[in-house]
Scaffold this active site. Structure first.
Site: not given
Ligand code: PLP
Length: 396
Positions: A111, A188, A191, A214, A354
């Site tokens: 992401h 990270d 998900q 999430k 993203c």
């Molecule tokens: N990392 C992953 C794999 C994501 O899917 C997302 C959000 O969709 C993020 C990071 C970023 O999360 P946030 O927008 O809640 O900071």
């Protein structure tokens, strides 16, 4: 299960299939926020009166819940505004110790939140960035790790689970390879957390980041977990109240971790809501729920397979992925598909999610994504498959 989620209970005609973007909030989390805001709302750390102490207690007990969810210690939990903030914190605090010649490894599956902060670090400090490619089935190509890891690799920063293909990273293989060159490992977990509690000790990693919204909690709060011995020596990222010891014109001293990383008033009520959601999740039967999610995902993949001109990104095997399924339909734009589906009460997302490096690697500009959570059922999947057949008819 839907009855436990106020929005889903209030909108029975809605087929919510965008939980990878934001999951619906659990009633227990909402109740906990309301209880806190009406019973123990005060700032933390600064007050000596009973209400302020109650707020302190609620906030610190939220830290303990987050720690239990990850099988970690409370003083290893930093509350942030979300996964993005947690990842930026590592890029700044851990990144501050890196210099030209040092290397960080990320992947094509990231992401942007776990990609751009490292590009920025490269611009700031001249580090080198190595990029682990994807296999055609959407899995990280771990066979390429030995050639991409160097003695200068300081950090391997990878997604735990892709927000586009749902591919789950083989953490043991990554940790094993990273340790051979003495690199730290960041995952990270944005998900992954929606699909059950995680165990950072068993995974053997060094950093873990996730967002509350999430995992059935309010927005505006997230968690960075880091090993205590790492956190102890990292410099602060943001400056302000709460993260200091002594302050004067000549400088300041750092507060102990984790407070060193929580400058200013933290997201107190949100952390309380997050704790309620995590406590609720920790009481669920995850082997059964994961099996149910995999069955629904298999049902979805089977149905998608039968739609002419539709290509699923990543593996067609439900046991190789979290229930996040992205696809393209020949000749149709994802935004048009989502609009047709919306008219039938189906909430899905279309675009680049993203994750532009990942989409480029798979040769697509945009795709439509359906993401399932524990409250979805066979009726949601059937409505989606019907809706897609309808979209193919009206849009072609
Ligand atoms: N990392 C992953 C794999 C994501 O899917 C997302 C959000 O969709 C993020 C990071 C970023 O999360 P946030 O927008 O809640 O900071």
């Amino acid at each position: 299960m839907k009855s436990e989620f106020p929005l889903l209970a209030a909108q029975p005609g809605l087929h919510y299939l965008d939980s990878a973007a934001t999951a619906q909030i659990h009633r227990g989390a909402l109740d906990a926020v309301l209880r806190h805001e009406t019973g123990s709302r005060a700032n933390v750390m600064r007050g000596t009166y009973a209400l302020a102490e109650a707020a302190d207690q609620a906030y610190e007990s939220a830290r303990t819940s987050a720690a239990r969810f990850l099988n970690a210690a409370a003083d290893e939990i930093v509350f942030t505004s979300g996964a993005t903030a947690a990842l930026n914190l590592v890029a700044h605090a851990f990144g501050a110790g890196l210099q030209a010649g040092d290397r960080v490894l990320v992947s094509q599956a990231e992401h942007h939140s776990n990609f751009v902060p490292w590009l920025m670090l490269r611009e700031r400090q001249g580090i080198a960035l190595d990029i682990l490619p994807l296999r055609p089935d959407g899995q990280l190509d771990l066979d390429r790790l030995p050639e991409l890891l160097h003695d200068q690799t300081r950090l391997v920063a990878l997604t735990h689970c892709s927000n586009v293909t749902g591919a789950v990273t083989d953490v043991a293989a990554v940790v094993d390879a990273a340790r051979r060159v003495g690199a730290k490992v960041l995952l990270d977990g944005a998900q992954a957390v929606q699909h059950g509690p995680q165990d950072v000790r068993v995974m053997g990693i060094d950093f873990y980041a996730f967002s509350g919204h999430k995992c059935f909690a309010p927005g505006g709060v997230g968690v960075l977990w880091a090993r205590r011995e790492l956190l102890r020596d990292l410099p602060p990222f943001h400056g302000g109240g709460g993260m200091v010891g002594e302050v004067g014109p000549g400088g300041f001293s750092w507060a102990e971790a984790p407070r060193r990383f929580e400058a200013g008033t933290p997201p107190i009520a949100q952390a309380v809501g997050l704790a309620a959601a995590l406590d609720w999740m920790m009481g669920l039967d995850w082997p059964r729920l994961r099996m149910r999610e995999a069955e629904l995902c298999a049902r979805l993949l089977d149905g998608l397979h039968d739609i002419r001109g539709l290509r699923v990104l990543g593996s067609m095997r439900a046991d190789r992925r979290a229930p996040i399924v992205s696809f393209e339909m020949a000749g149709l734009h994802p935004h048009d598909i989502c609009q047709v589906l919306d008219a039938r009460g189906l909430a899905l997302r279309g675009g680049h999610h993203c994750a532009q490096p990942l989409l480029a690697a798979l040769g697509v500009e945009a795709c439509t994504r359906a993401s399932l959570a524990l409250y979805n059922d066979a009726a949601d999947v059937a409505a989606l498959l019907d809706g897609l057949r309808h979209a193919a008819k009206v849009l072609r």
